[in-house]
Design a protein around this motif. Structure first.
Motif, PDB file in Angstrom:
ATOM      1  N   ARG A 139     -45.766  22.006 -25.715  1.00  0.00           N
ATOM      2  CA  ARG A 139     -46.458  21.964 -24.423  1.00  0.00           C
ATOM      3  C   ARG A 139     -47.856  22.577 -24.493  1.00  0.00           C
ATOM      4  NH1 ARG A 139     -43.703  18.792 -23.964  1.00  0.00           N
ATOM      5  NH2 ARG A 139     -41.858  18.423 -22.658  1.00  0.00           N
ATOM      6  N   VAL A 141     -50.579  21.505 -25.887  1.00  0.00           N
ATOM      7  CA  VAL A 141     -51.628  20.538 -25.547  1.00  0.00           C
ATOM      8  C   VAL A 141     -51.720  20.354 -24.039  1.00  0.00           C
ATOM      9  CG1 VAL A 141     -52.256  18.100 -25.669  1.00  0.00           C
ATOM     10  CG2 VAL A 141     -51.550  19.303 -27.730  1.00  0.00           C
ATOM     11  N   ASP A 142     -50.580  20.265 -23.395  1.00  0.00           N
ATOM     12  CA  ASP A 142     -50.594  20.143 -21.937  1.00  0.00           C
ATOM     13  C   ASP A 142     -51.257  21.362 -21.300  1.00  0.00           C
ATOM     14  OD1 ASP A 142     -49.209  17.696 -21.888  1.00  0.00           O
ATOM     15  OD2 ASP A 142     -47.308  18.740 -22.190  1.00  0.00           O
ATOM     16  N   ARG A 145     -54.969  21.247 -21.630  1.00  0.00           N
ATOM     17  CA  ARG A 145     -55.549  20.236 -20.735  1.00  0.00           C
ATOM     18  C   ARG A 145     -55.555  20.726 -19.296  1.00  0.00           C
ATOM     19  NH1 ARG A 145     -52.652  14.771 -23.263  1.00  0.00           N
ATOM     20  NH2 ARG A 145     -54.182  14.500 -24.950  1.00  0.00           N
ATOM     21  N   ILE A 146     -54.475  21.344 -18.889  1.00  0.00           N
ATOM     22  CA  ILE A 146     -54.375  21.822 -17.514  1.00  0.00           C
ATOM     23  C   ILE A 146     -55.405  22.911 -17.249  1.00  0.00           C
ATOM     24  CG2 ILE A 146     -52.870  23.108 -15.948  1.00  0.00           C
ATOM     25  CD1 ILE A 146     -50.516  21.507 -17.260  1.00  0.00           C
ATOM     26  N   ARG A 148     -58.230  23.502 -18.875  1.00  0.00           N
ATOM     27  CA  ARG A 148     -59.581  22.913 -18.876  1.00  0.00           C
ATOM     28  C   ARG A 148     -59.855  22.214 -17.557  1.00  0.00           C
ATOM     29  NH1 ARG A 148     -60.500  18.718 -23.455  1.00  0.00           N
ATOM     30  NH2 ARG A 148     -62.646  18.690 -22.649  1.00  0.00           N
ATOM     31  N   ALA A 149     -58.901  21.375 -17.166  1.00  0.00           N
ATOM     32  CA  ALA A 149     -59.112  20.578 -15.963  1.00  0.00           C
ATOM     33  C   ALA A 149     -59.324  21.471 -14.756  1.00  0.00           C
ATOM     34  CB  ALA A 149     -57.921  19.649 -15.738  1.00  0.00           C
ATOM     35  N   ALA A 150     -58.504  22.484 -14.625  1.00  0.00           N
ATOM     36  CA  ALA A 150     -58.580  23.330 -13.434  1.00  0.00           C
ATOM     37  C   ALA A 150     -59.909  24.072 -13.377  1.00  0.00           C
ATOM     38  CB  ALA A 150     -57.412  24.312 -13.424  1.00  0.00           C
ATOM     39  N   HIS A 152     -62.734  23.549 -15.143  1.00  0.00           N
ATOM     40  CA  HIS A 152     -63.859  22.618 -15.120  1.00  0.00           C
ATOM     41  C   HIS A 152     -64.013  21.996 -13.732  1.00  0.00           C
ATOM     42  CE1 HIS A 152     -66.697  19.690 -16.522  1.00  0.00           C
ATOM     43  NE2 HIS A 152     -65.906  18.676 -16.231  1.00  0.00           N
ATOM     44  N   GLY A 153     -62.906  21.557 -13.183  1.00  0.00           N
ATOM     45  CA  GLY A 153     -62.969  20.943 -11.853  1.00  0.00           C
ATOM     46  C   GLY A 153     -63.493  21.907 -10.817  1.00  0.00           C
ATOM     47  N   VAL A 180     -52.452  28.896 -11.919  1.00  0.00           N
ATOM     48  CA  VAL A 180     -52.225  28.133 -13.146  1.00  0.00           C
ATOM     49  C   VAL A 180     -51.423  28.956 -14.146  1.00  0.00           C
ATOM     50  CG1 VAL A 180     -53.362  27.107 -15.146  1.00  0.00           C
ATOM     51  CG2 VAL A 180     -54.223  26.642 -12.850  1.00  0.00           C
ATOM     52  N   GLY A 183     -47.965  29.142 -13.020  1.00  0.00           N
ATOM     53  CA  GLY A 183     -47.341  27.825 -13.107  1.00  0.00           C
ATOM     54  C   GLY A 183     -46.989  27.438 -14.528  1.00  0.00           C
ATOM     55  N   PHE A 184     -47.654  28.037 -15.494  1.00  0.00           N
ATOM     56  CA  PHE A 184     -47.356  27.716 -16.893  1.00  0.00           C
ATOM     57  C   PHE A 184     -45.888  27.986 -17.213  1.00  0.00           C
ATOM     58  CE2 PHE A 184     -51.868  28.058 -18.861  1.00  0.00           C
ATOM     59  CZ  PHE A 184     -52.104  26.774 -18.475  1.00  0.00           C
ATOM     60  N   LEU A 187     -43.754  25.045 -17.718  1.00  0.00           N
ATOM     61  CA  LEU A 187     -43.813  24.227 -18.930  1.00  0.00           C
ATOM     62  C   LEU A 187     -42.683  24.573 -19.887  1.00  0.00           C
ATOM     63  CD1 LEU A 187     -47.648  24.069 -19.586  1.00  0.00           C
ATOM     64  CD2 LEU A 187     -46.163  22.369 -18.546  1.00  0.00           C
TER      65      LEU A 187
END
Lengths: 188, 188
Positions: A139, A141-142, A145-146, A148-150, A152-153, A180, A183-184, A187
């Motif tokens: 997990r 990689v997930d 990604r999560i 980064r997305a959070a 960065h967004g 986040v 929430g991990f 995973l």
DNA sequence: GTCGTAAAGCTAATGGCATTAGCTTTACGA
DNA sequence: TCGTAAAGCTAATGCCATTAGCTTTACGAC
């Protein structure tokens, strides 16, 4: 008349300065040349094209981002390291918004090997910070990604003025990191 | 020679078509005029400037996004509604990446009242979906910001080709939604 | 010290683009 | 039938990136 004594690095540095001076001004060879005290075509002695200049600027931005994360994370671990990394990214983006935006891969434009390498370094740093007791390797990689997305967004929306309400944005960002991180656990 | 019979809406619709046909091509009056079978300056009869056209295109994009969320969420609640909303946004962005990117507020450009209204509608829909047992009203703004940031950041990174690894991106996105939803418990 | 050369700079020219000014023509209602 | 407003046009301007080809500077070899 003395020579300007430019170089590829000098041109890139000048461009970064322009971006810091006016984050929303588009990158333009005309502006860089004027700043350098040189005619526009002279820049082509140092840079192959505007696109290549943009790529080089992005390398600077991503590298600075990675450096900021590396500094912030040093010696910390777990949740503290995760928070430090997130805050470092946001701080860098707020200090140099023009550079941050210029560092985003323009969709559809292929990145240079150098830019890819800088990006991979940044992602690797994030990967180190995202590990957590009980996080499955499968997990990871997930999780990256999560994260980064959070981050960065959030930074992007903030830079674009996307948060209309006056509520405390600093606090919202810290809560994003907490949400986040907590929430991990999902995973598993 | 018959007239083209343009209108502001037709110009905007044509621009959206161009964006669907080639998501990475920049929006240009020359391209729109050529598509419309009209000389470039004729477009000024319908649109005040390129910036205004961009703004109008963004209104279309944001409205479609909001419509997609409204449809997806209908009849659901709680975690299911949250997931449906997130998936609807990503699906819309993947189906029309050019339009999605064109809908992002260019930082430093001020948005029209119409665009602001469309954005507020979309945010209000998200606010409705983010509510959760035990979420403090005082944290609702944070929750909306977090959800927007996470989903938007993911979609943007994906559109930009930011996820280099071959690992399943659909699964990563679903996990993002799960992580954020579970993490909302943090907000007390 | 002189000189050759490669790099650094220049001017001129081209082509794409947005924008403005001002003209012509179409469609449509009185 | 005809007047008018909107829809379209051509011509011109100015900004930008890019290319070609010329001039000049700096600097090392002799």
């Amino acid at each position: 008349m003395p020579r300007a004594g430019l170089s590829r690095d000098a041109v890139v540095a000048l461009t970064v300065e322009l971006l810091d001076a006016d984050p929303h001004a588009p990158i333009t060879l005309a502006a860089v040349a004027s700043r350098a005290g040189v005619a526009v075509p002279s820049l082509y002695k140092h840079v192959r094209s505007l696109d290549e200049l943009r790529d080089a600027v992005a390398v600077v931005g991503v590298t600075r981002l990675a450096d900021a994360v590396a500094d912030a994370v040093a010696g910390a671990s777990g949740r503290a390291a995760f928070r430090a990394a997130g805050r470092a990214i946001r701080a860098e983006a707020r200090a140099h918004p023009g550079l941050y935006l210029a560092s985003q891969p323009a969709p559809g434009r292929e990145a240079s090997a150098e830019l890819l390498a800088a990006g991979e370094r940044a992602v690797a740093l994030l990967a180190g910070v995202v590990r957590r007791e009980g996080l499955l390797a499968a997990r990871e990689v997930d999780a990256v990604r999560i994260a980064r997305a959070a981050v960065h967004g959030f930074v992007l929306l903030e830079a674009a003025g996307g948060f209309g309400l006056p509520d405390d944005v600093d606090a919202s960002f810290d809560r994003l990191l907490d949400v986040v991180w907590a929430g991990f656990a999902e995973l598993g």
